[in-house]
Design a protein around this motif. Sequence first.
Motif, short mmCIF file in Angstrom:
data_model
loop_
_atom_site.label_atom_id
_atom_site.label_comp_id
_atom_site.label_asym_id
_atom_site.label_seq_id
_atom_site.Cartn_x
_atom_site.Cartn_y
_atom_site.Cartn_z
N VAL A 78 -11.70 6.90 -49.42
CA VAL A 78 -12.90 6.50 -48.69
C VAL A 78 -13.33 7.66 -47.80
N ILE A 79 -14.54 8.14 -48.03
CA ILE A 79 -15.08 9.25 -47.24
C ILE A 79 -16.06 8.70 -46.22
N LYS A 80 -15.69 8.78 -44.96
CA LYS A 80 -16.58 8.30 -43.90
C LYS A 80 -16.28 9.05 -42.62
N GLN A 81 -17.24 9.01 -41.71
CA GLN A 81 -17.07 9.66 -40.43
C GLN A 81 -16.14 8.83 -39.55
N GLU A 82 -14.97 9.37 -39.27
CA GLU A 82 -13.98 8.66 -38.46
C GLU A 82 -14.07 9.09 -37.00
N LYS A 83 -13.61 8.21 -36.12
CA LYS A 83 -13.60 8.54 -34.69
C LYS A 83 -12.48 9.53 -34.40
N THR A 84 -12.81 10.58 -33.71
CA THR A 84 -11.86 11.62 -33.37
C THR A 84 -11.25 11.36 -31.99
N THR A 85 -9.95 11.52 -31.90
CA THR A 85 -9.26 11.37 -30.62
C THR A 85 -8.95 12.75 -30.05
N GLU A 86 -9.33 12.98 -28.81
CA GLU A 86 -9.07 14.27 -28.17
C GLU A 86 -7.71 14.21 -27.48
N SER A 87 -6.88 15.21 -27.75
CA SER A 87 -5.55 15.24 -27.14
C SER A 87 -5.64 15.78 -25.71
N LYS A 88 -4.54 15.65 -24.97
CA LYS A 88 -4.50 16.15 -23.60
C LYS A 88 -4.28 17.65 -23.54
N THR A 89 -4.11 18.27 -24.71
CA THR A 89 -3.84 19.72 -24.75
C THR A 89 -4.94 20.50 -25.46
N GLY A 90 -6.13 19.87 -25.58
CA GLY A 90 -7.26 20.59 -26.14
C GLY A 90 -7.36 20.58 -27.65
N MET A 91 -6.68 19.62 -28.30
CA MET A 91 -6.77 19.50 -29.75
C MET A 91 -7.43 18.18 -30.14
N SER A 92 -7.99 18.14 -31.36
CA SER A 92 -8.62 16.94 -31.86
C SER A 92 -7.74 16.30 -32.93
N ILE A 93 -7.60 14.98 -32.87
CA ILE A 93 -6.83 14.23 -33.86
C ILE A 93 -7.82 13.45 -34.72
N VAL A 94 -7.86 13.81 -36.02
CA VAL A 94 -8.86 13.25 -36.92
C VAL A 94 -8.18 12.44 -38.03
N PRO A 95 -8.46 11.13 -38.14
CA PRO A 95 -7.91 10.34 -39.25
C PRO A 95 -8.70 10.59 -40.53
N GLY A 96 -8.10 10.25 -41.67
CA GLY A 96 -8.80 10.44 -42.93
C GLY A 96 -7.99 9.90 -44.09
N ASP A 97 -8.62 9.87 -45.26
CA ASP A 97 -8.02 9.32 -46.47
C ASP A 97 -7.88 10.43 -47.50
N LEU A 98 -6.64 10.76 -47.84
CA LEU A 98 -6.38 11.78 -48.86
C LEU A 98 -5.92 11.15 -50.18
N GLY A 99 -6.28 9.91 -50.39
CA GLY A 99 -5.90 9.25 -51.63
C GLY A 99 -4.41 8.97 -51.72
N LEU A 100 -3.77 8.72 -50.58
CA LEU A 100 -2.33 8.42 -50.57
C LEU A 100 -2.12 7.02 -51.15
N ARG A 101 -1.45 6.97 -52.32
CA ARG A 101 -1.26 5.71 -53.01
C ARG A 101 0.18 5.62 -53.52
N LYS A 102 0.71 4.40 -53.62
CA LYS A 102 2.06 4.16 -54.12
C LYS A 102 1.98 3.50 -55.49
N ILE A 103 2.65 4.10 -56.46
CA ILE A 103 2.70 3.57 -57.82
C ILE A 103 4.13 3.08 -58.05
N SER A 104 4.31 1.77 -58.09
CA SER A 104 5.65 1.19 -58.20
C SER A 104 5.99 0.89 -59.65
N LEU A 105 7.21 1.26 -60.05
CA LEU A 105 7.69 0.97 -61.39
C LEU A 105 8.27 -0.44 -61.43
N THR A 106 8.30 -1.03 -62.62
CA THR A 106 8.92 -2.34 -62.83
C THR A 106 9.79 -2.26 -64.09
#
Length: 299
Positions: free
Chosen positions: A86-114
Amino acid sequence: MLRNLKLTGLTLALTALCTGTVYAHSLWVNINESFAHPPGHVITSLGWGHAMPLDDFLMSEAGAIEIEKYSLVGPDNSITPIPVPVIKQEKTTESKTGMSIVPGDLGLRKISLTDKTIPGTYQVTAESKATYFTGYVDANGKHKMTTKPMDEIKGAKSFDFSTRYKAVGKSYFGVKKWTQPKPLGYELEIMSETDMSNVKAGDLVKFTVTLNGKPLTCDMKGMNYLHMTSNTFGGPDQYMLTAYVMDGKAQIRVPTPGAWRASVTVKKEVTKDNDLKALVKKCRSIYYGASVSFTAKPK
């Protein structure tokens, strides 16, 4: 905001492609196998950028790509869709040390065997949307860039460039045994001729490369190469391994264990006399990109 961010990233990636540098972003598929708890599972994610296994989000200021298809291909060549990122504009969290924390989706998926999982080689593939990049001069004489084909741009006095780019990434995993994976019909496709589940440092890995179903090769129209890169090789100098693609075949010996990416990029000119003539009003060239990623074990 999202449109401006995407356009900036695509401009950077396109500039790298057009100038022939190695800095253009690549698309690849990461696979991590876990069989500690039978029957086991596989974690898959998408890589975008430069450094394996993960570099950047699919949407960032440094580069952007939209995924059209994300699939699990079985040993029988059956295709099961995997939910696309899912590609969308996510809310960025500013850290206390001058960095930005950006969430996102890299297609992380679990394929379970049976216990019903079919043995053999599976392919996880990702295919980007075909995107146009056009640089033009507007009615006021200003140079501009847009992600539209030439025939959709109104009032352009002239065009600096116009190209279409599409990327495909794939990776493999074997269940109980390795079977030869089948081609999937991509415009530019790299197919492994080696058991990728058991590659060790020092092994020779072999690939078949096709463009529109025909063997890619080096000829008077252009030199075509297969590149291999890894965080375990090249270091800060950012060099890579390269082999000619001759009559659809290329091979490279893997020097180090770790995550590797084999990739091919091909540029074709669009003219009214060649097989791309249907695009002559839309762009002047096409870039195809393909990759195969794998992990080499220690000797």
